[in-house]
Design a protein around this motif. Structure first.
Motif, PDB file in Angstrom:
ATOM      1  N   TRP A  49      16.029  -0.432  -2.896  1.00  0.00           N
ATOM      2  CA  TRP A  49      15.762   0.719  -3.754  1.00  0.00           C
ATOM      3  C   TRP A  49      15.197   0.286  -5.108  1.00  0.00           C
ATOM      4  O   TRP A  49      14.288   0.925  -5.653  1.00  0.00           O
ATOM      5  CB  TRP A  49      17.040   1.523  -3.956  1.00  0.00           C
ATOM      6  CG  TRP A  49      17.319   2.489  -2.850  1.00  0.00           C
ATOM      7  CD1 TRP A  49      18.225   2.366  -1.838  1.00  0.00           C
ATOM      8  CD2 TRP A  49      16.667   3.748  -2.649  1.00  0.00           C
ATOM      9  NE1 TRP A  49      18.192   3.443  -1.009  1.00  0.00           N
ATOM     10  CE2 TRP A  49      17.236   4.332  -1.493  1.00  0.00           C
ATOM     11  CE3 TRP A  49      15.673   4.435  -3.327  1.00  0.00           C
ATOM     12  CZ2 TRP A  49      16.831   5.554  -1.000  1.00  0.00           C
ATOM     13  CZ3 TRP A  49      15.265   5.661  -2.831  1.00  0.00           C
ATOM     14  CH2 TRP A  49      15.840   6.213  -1.685  1.00  0.00           C
ATOM     15  N   VAL A  50      15.715  -0.778  -5.659  1.00  0.00           N
ATOM     16  CA  VAL A  50      15.225  -1.254  -6.957  1.00  0.00           C
ATOM     17  C   VAL A  50      13.755  -1.652  -6.855  1.00  0.00           C
ATOM     18  O   VAL A  50      12.932  -1.298  -7.724  1.00  0.00           O
ATOM     19  CB  VAL A  50      16.088  -2.435  -7.458  1.00  0.00           C
ATOM     20  CG1 VAL A  50      15.457  -3.082  -8.688  1.00  0.00           C
ATOM     21  CG2 VAL A  50      17.496  -1.958  -7.790  1.00  0.00           C
ATOM     22  N   PHE A  51      13.412  -2.388  -5.798  1.00  0.00           N
ATOM     23  CA  PHE A  51      12.022  -2.810  -5.633  1.00  0.00           C
ATOM     24  C   PHE A  51      11.097  -1.596  -5.500  1.00  0.00           C
ATOM     25  O   PHE A  51       9.999  -1.573  -6.076  1.00  0.00           O
ATOM     26  CB  PHE A  51      11.896  -3.712  -4.416  1.00  0.00           C
ATOM     27  CG  PHE A  51      12.456  -5.095  -4.626  1.00  0.00           C
ATOM     28  CD1 PHE A  51      12.605  -5.606  -5.894  1.00  0.00           C
ATOM     29  CD2 PHE A  51      12.820  -5.899  -3.548  1.00  0.00           C
ATOM     30  CE1 PHE A  51      13.120  -6.872  -6.124  1.00  0.00           C
ATOM     31  CE2 PHE A  51      13.336  -7.173  -3.747  1.00  0.00           C
ATOM     32  CZ  PHE A  51      13.486  -7.658  -5.038  1.00  0.00           C
ATOM     33  N   GLN A  52      11.527  -0.588  -4.751  1.00  0.00           N
ATOM     34  CA  GLN A  52      10.679   0.602  -4.582  1.00  0.00           C
ATOM     35  C   GLN A  52      10.503   1.349  -5.890  1.00  0.00           C
ATOM     36  O   GLN A  52       9.400   1.815  -6.212  1.00  0.00           O
ATOM     37  CB  GLN A  52      11.297   1.520  -3.521  1.00  0.00           C
ATOM     38  CG  GLN A  52      11.295   0.924  -2.117  1.00  0.00           C
ATOM     39  CD  GLN A  52      11.831   1.895  -1.089  1.00  0.00           C
ATOM     40  OE1 GLN A  52      11.290   2.978  -0.902  1.00  0.00           O
ATOM     41  NE2 GLN A  52      12.918   1.510  -0.424  1.00  0.00           N
ATOM     42  N   ILE A  53      11.586   1.475  -6.658  1.00  0.00           N
ATOM     43  CA  ILE A  53      11.480   2.162  -7.947  1.00  0.00           C
ATOM     44  C   ILE A  53      10.548   1.405  -8.887  1.00  0.00           C
ATOM     45  O   ILE A  53       9.734   2.001  -9.601  1.00  0.00           O
ATOM     46  CB  ILE A  53      12.885   2.332  -8.568  1.00  0.00           C
ATOM     47  CG1 ILE A  53      13.726   3.286  -7.729  1.00  0.00           C
ATOM     48  CG2 ILE A  53      12.790   2.814 -10.003  1.00  0.00           C
ATOM     49  CD1 ILE A  53      15.170   3.391  -8.173  1.00  0.00           C
ATOM     50  N   LEU A  62       5.344   1.004 -11.621  1.00  0.00           N
ATOM     51  CA  LEU A  62       4.134   0.267 -11.975  1.00  0.00           C
ATOM     52  C   LEU A  62       2.878   1.033 -11.576  1.00  0.00           C
ATOM     53  O   LEU A  62       1.895   1.073 -12.334  1.00  0.00           O
ATOM     54  CB  LEU A  62       4.147  -1.106 -11.300  1.00  0.00           C
ATOM     55  CG  LEU A  62       5.202  -2.103 -11.815  1.00  0.00           C
ATOM     56  CD1 LEU A  62       5.161  -3.386 -10.994  1.00  0.00           C
ATOM     57  CD2 LEU A  62       4.964  -2.416 -13.290  1.00  0.00           C
ATOM     58  N   VAL A  63       2.891   1.647 -10.384  1.00  0.00           N
ATOM     59  CA  VAL A  63       1.742   2.449  -9.958  1.00  0.00           C
ATOM     60  C   VAL A  63       1.550   3.631 -10.895  1.00  0.00           C
ATOM     61  O   VAL A  63       0.407   3.969 -11.280  1.00  0.00           O
ATOM     62  CB  VAL A  63       1.924   2.922  -8.500  1.00  0.00           C
ATOM     63  CG1 VAL A  63       0.824   3.911  -8.112  1.00  0.00           C
ATOM     64  CG2 VAL A  63       1.915   1.731  -7.553  1.00  0.00           C
ATOM     65  N   GLY A  64       2.652   4.290 -11.293  1.00  0.00           N
ATOM     66  CA  GLY A  64       2.539   5.404 -12.226  1.00  0.00           C
ATOM     67  C   GLY A  64       1.988   4.970 -13.577  1.00  0.00           C
ATOM     68  O   GLY A  64       1.153   5.670 -14.167  1.00  0.00           O
ATOM     69  N   LEU A  65       2.448   3.814 -14.082  1.00  0.00           N
ATOM     70  CA  LEU A  65       1.921   3.303 -15.356  1.00  0.00           C
ATOM     71  C   LEU A  65       0.437   2.990 -15.256  1.00  0.00           C
ATOM     72  O   LEU A  65      -0.332   3.269 -16.179  1.00  0.00           O
ATOM     73  CB  LEU A  65       2.708   2.057 -15.767  1.00  0.00           C
ATOM     74  CG  LEU A  65       4.135   2.287 -16.274  1.00  0.00           C
ATOM     75  CD1 LEU A  65       4.826   0.950 -16.523  1.00  0.00           C
ATOM     76  CD2 LEU A  65       4.128   3.130 -17.547  1.00  0.00           C
ATOM     77  N   LEU A  66       0.016   2.390 -14.133  1.00  0.00           N
ATOM     78  CA  LEU A  66      -1.405   2.081 -13.949  1.00  0.00           C
ATOM     79  C   LEU A  66      -2.238   3.352 -13.913  1.00  0.00           C
ATOM     80  O   LEU A  66      -3.302   3.424 -14.549  1.00  0.00           O
ATOM     81  CB  LEU A  66      -1.590   1.283 -12.659  1.00  0.00           C
ATOM     82  CG  LEU A  66      -3.030   0.913 -12.295  1.00  0.00           C
ATOM     83  CD1 LEU A  66      -3.641   0.038 -13.385  1.00  0.00           C
ATOM     84  CD2 LEU A  66      -3.085   0.212 -10.944  1.00  0.00           C
ATOM     85  N   ALA A  67      -1.746   4.377 -13.203  1.00  0.00           N
ATOM     86  CA  ALA A  67      -2.481   5.648 -13.141  1.00  0.00           C
ATOM     87  C   ALA A  67      -2.553   6.286 -14.525  1.00  0.00           C
ATOM     88  O   ALA A  67      -3.607   6.796 -14.931  1.00  0.00           O
ATOM     89  CB  ALA A  67      -1.793   6.588 -12.146  1.00  0.00           C
ATOM     90  N   TRP A  68      -1.432   6.266 -15.258  1.00  0.00           N
ATOM     91  CA  TRP A  68      -1.442   6.837 -16.613  1.00  0.00           C
ATOM     92  C   TRP A  68      -2.426   6.102 -17.512  1.00  0.00           C
ATOM     93  O   TRP A  68      -3.155   6.727 -18.291  1.00  0.00           O
ATOM     94  CB  TRP A  68      -0.035   6.763 -17.191  1.00  0.00           C
ATOM     95  CG  TRP A  68       0.013   7.162 -18.651  1.00  0.00           C
ATOM     96  CD1 TRP A  68       0.055   8.419 -19.168  1.00  0.00           C
ATOM     97  CD2 TRP A  68      -0.010   6.265 -19.767  1.00  0.00           C
ATOM     98  NE1 TRP A  68       0.067   8.371 -20.543  1.00  0.00           N
ATOM     99  CE2 TRP A  68       0.025   7.059 -20.943  1.00  0.00           C
ATOM    100  CE3 TRP A  68      -0.052   4.881 -19.889  1.00  0.00           C
ATOM    101  CZ2 TRP A  68       0.017   6.501 -22.207  1.00  0.00           C
ATOM    102  CZ3 TRP A  68      -0.053   4.336 -21.161  1.00  0.00           C
ATOM    103  CH2 TRP A  68      -0.019   5.130 -22.302  1.00  0.00           C
ATOM    104  N   TYR A  69      -2.472   4.792 -17.403  1.00  0.00           N
ATOM    105  CA  TYR A  69      -3.392   4.016 -18.238  1.00  0.00           C
ATOM    106  C   TYR A  69      -4.837   4.347 -17.907  1.00  0.00           C
ATOM    107  O   TYR A  69      -5.662   4.539 -18.813  1.00  0.00           O
ATOM    108  CB  TYR A  69      -3.141   2.522 -18.033  1.00  0.00           C
ATOM    109  CG  TYR A  69      -4.187   1.637 -18.671  1.00  0.00           C
ATOM    110  CD1 TYR A  69      -4.208   1.425 -20.038  1.00  0.00           C
ATOM    111  CD2 TYR A  69      -5.186   1.051 -17.882  1.00  0.00           C
ATOM    112  CE1 TYR A  69      -5.191   0.641 -20.628  1.00  0.00           C
ATOM    113  CE2 TYR A  69      -6.166   0.256 -18.458  1.00  0.00           C
ATOM    114  CZ  TYR A  69      -6.163   0.056 -19.832  1.00  0.00           C
ATOM    115  OH  TYR A  69      -7.135  -0.722 -20.399  1.00  0.00           O
ATOM    116  N   LEU A  70      -5.158   4.415 -16.628  1.00  0.00           N
ATOM    117  CA  LEU A  70      -6.545   4.699 -16.238  1.00  0.00           C
ATOM    118  C   LEU A  70      -6.966   6.090 -16.679  1.00  0.00           C
ATOM    119  O   LEU A  70      -8.068   6.279 -17.218  1.00  0.00           O
ATOM    120  CB  LEU A  70      -6.695   4.557 -14.717  1.00  0.00           C
ATOM    121  CG  LEU A  70      -6.539   3.148 -14.141  1.00  0.00           C
ATOM    122  CD1 LEU A  70      -6.603   3.172 -12.625  1.00  0.00           C
ATOM    123  CD2 LEU A  70      -7.606   2.213 -14.700  1.00  0.00           C
ATOM    124  N   VAL A  71      -6.090   7.080 -16.480  1.00  0.00           N
ATOM    125  CA  VAL A  71      -6.444   8.451 -16.862  1.00  0.00           C
ATOM    126  C   VAL A  71      -6.578   8.576 -18.370  1.00  0.00           C
ATOM    127  O   VAL A  71      -7.558   9.140 -18.896  1.00  0.00           O
ATOM    128  CB  VAL A  71      -5.387   9.433 -16.314  1.00  0.00           C
ATOM    129  CG1 VAL A  71      -5.627  10.846 -16.874  1.00  0.00           C
ATOM    130  CG2 VAL A  71      -5.414   9.460 -14.796  1.00  0.00           C
TER     131      VAL A  71
END
Length: 395
Positions: free
Chosen positions: A25-29, A34-43
């Motif tokens: 669960w920790v790895f998935q979170i 990280l994917v959410g941060l990358l998307a936020w940065y790109l947008v």
């Protein structure tokens, strides 16, 4: 002598970082974060750059006047229409060529696949040469070839080939008469859909009846009669309007009637002949995957080769054929985007003009991605449903 059960001792406590469940669960979170941060940065970075360069963003441009022509439309459109309607016209053109391509490629590919298994040496070789020729040359080259043949092999409008003084064949397309618009046509369309549903229900009823009594019912001919007969009855009840719009040469081109443009013909022919070569191999491999005892049993029952193929082999081979066939249907839909190379106004072509005029590339690319993703997922969902429907069920 009684045997005393040995009670298990207390479970050893495991540190949280050694527990595989907690660690998973920790790895998935962490990954999702990280994917959410990358998307936020790109947008955020994209929005900031657009604002710095004073480039408008958002989809408000869809309500503005488009100002460009589209040669082939399924709905009413003019240069005064909005960009949103222009994109809708392009999407409908993509769906039109995709649906027709899927139907025609399925029929042609099935015939070729069965033909390759024929005992007739010449027929088998012709089908083999067809498959090898078309699937080993890039689709784009076939589109260029077919478009060039159609545009140069036929004369101009003034020298158009005339069939019965009503159908004209030229390098600008095939012109033929169509009925003038009448309110009864809408009800005929409703009757046509009702006929399809009624034919489907009749087919299911006939199959249950045959399973129960062994008596066959002509469901195919009766269903065809419903599909054709119901719209004909509505047409007669509506006064049987028969006024036609006839094509006639006016100046440098034909006016009236309707036209099948050479760009559409070249795109459809290219998609069909190219994809049917792959479908033919899928059908052939699906039939060969069956045990030879199936064909031997059909022959022992006195069935002809055609009856064996239609009633015994192909229905069983569908379970092998359908999954890879789904990929070919998706390929037809996505390969239709090559229409821009020969000038057919599909979704990509309409959005390409929109990008050139508005400069909002990101929004338009997102629209293309969303459209193709929606269509592809719809095709996959339907084929998955059909695959489950024909799958063998354990007793």
């Amino acid at each position: 002598m009684a045997v005393q059960a040995v009670s298990s001792g207390p479970r050893a406590r495991v540190a949280p970082w050694n527990d595989p469940v907690i660690r998973g669960w920790v790895f998935q979170i962490v990954v999702v974060g990280l994917v959410g941060l990358l998307a936020w940065y790109l947008v955020s970075n994209t929005v900031e750059n657009l604002q710095r360069q004073k480039i408008a963003s958002g989809f408000h441009y869809l309500d503005r006047e488009a100002g460009f022509e589209i040669g082939d439309t399924m709905i009413a459109y003019s240069p005064a229409s909005t960009y949103g309607r222009a994109i809708l016209v392009g999407l409908l053109n993509t769906l039109k060529v995709s649906v027709l391509g899927i139907l025609l490629a399925t029929v042609l590919g099935t015939l070729l696949g069965v033909g390759r298994l024929s005992n007739n040496w010449l027929l088998s070789k012709i089908c083999e040469w067809y498959v090898e020729a078309f699937r080993n040359v890039p689709l784009l080259l076939w589109l260029f070839l077919f478009y060039k043949l159609i545009s140069e092999a036929f004369p101009g409008p003034r020298q158009a080939i005339n069939f019965w003084n009503s159908i004209f064949l030229s390098n600008r397309g095939v012109y033929f008469p169509v009925p003038l618009a009448d309110p009864i046509h809408q009800w005929m369309g409703v009757a046509f859909l009702v006929g399809i549903v009624a034919a489907w229900w009749l087919h299911r009823w006939a199959r249950r009846r045959q399973d129960a009594t062994g008596q066959p019912f002509p469901a195919i001919s009766a269903g065809f009669g419903l599909i054709v007969g119901l719209p004909a009855i509505v047409w007669l009840l509506g006064g049987a309007p028969h006024h036609m719009s006839w094509p006639a040469l006016r100046g440098f081109n034909f006016q009236g009637g309707t036209v099948i443009q050479p760009e559409f013909t070249a795109l459809l022919v290219g998609l069909v002949v190219y994809t049917s070569a792959f479908i033919a191999e899928i059908v052939r491999s699906g039939i060969l995957a069956l045990h030879k005892g199936q064909s031997e049993a059909a022959a022992a029952l006195g069935l002809s080769r055609g009856q064996s193929m239609r009633l015994v082999l192909l229905p069983q081979a569908l379970r092998v054929i359908v999954p890879p066939m789904t990929s070919q249907y998706l390929n037809i839909t996505k390969n239709s985007s090559l229409a821009i190379a020969i000038g057919y106004p599909d979704l990509v072509a309409s959005i390409n003009v929109t990008i050139n005029q508005t400069g909002q590339a990101i929004e338009n690319v997102l629209i293309i991605m969303a459209a193709y993703l929606s269509v592809s997922l719809s095709i996959s969902a339907f084929m998955n449903w059909y695959n489950k429907r024909i799958a063998l069920r354990e007793r």
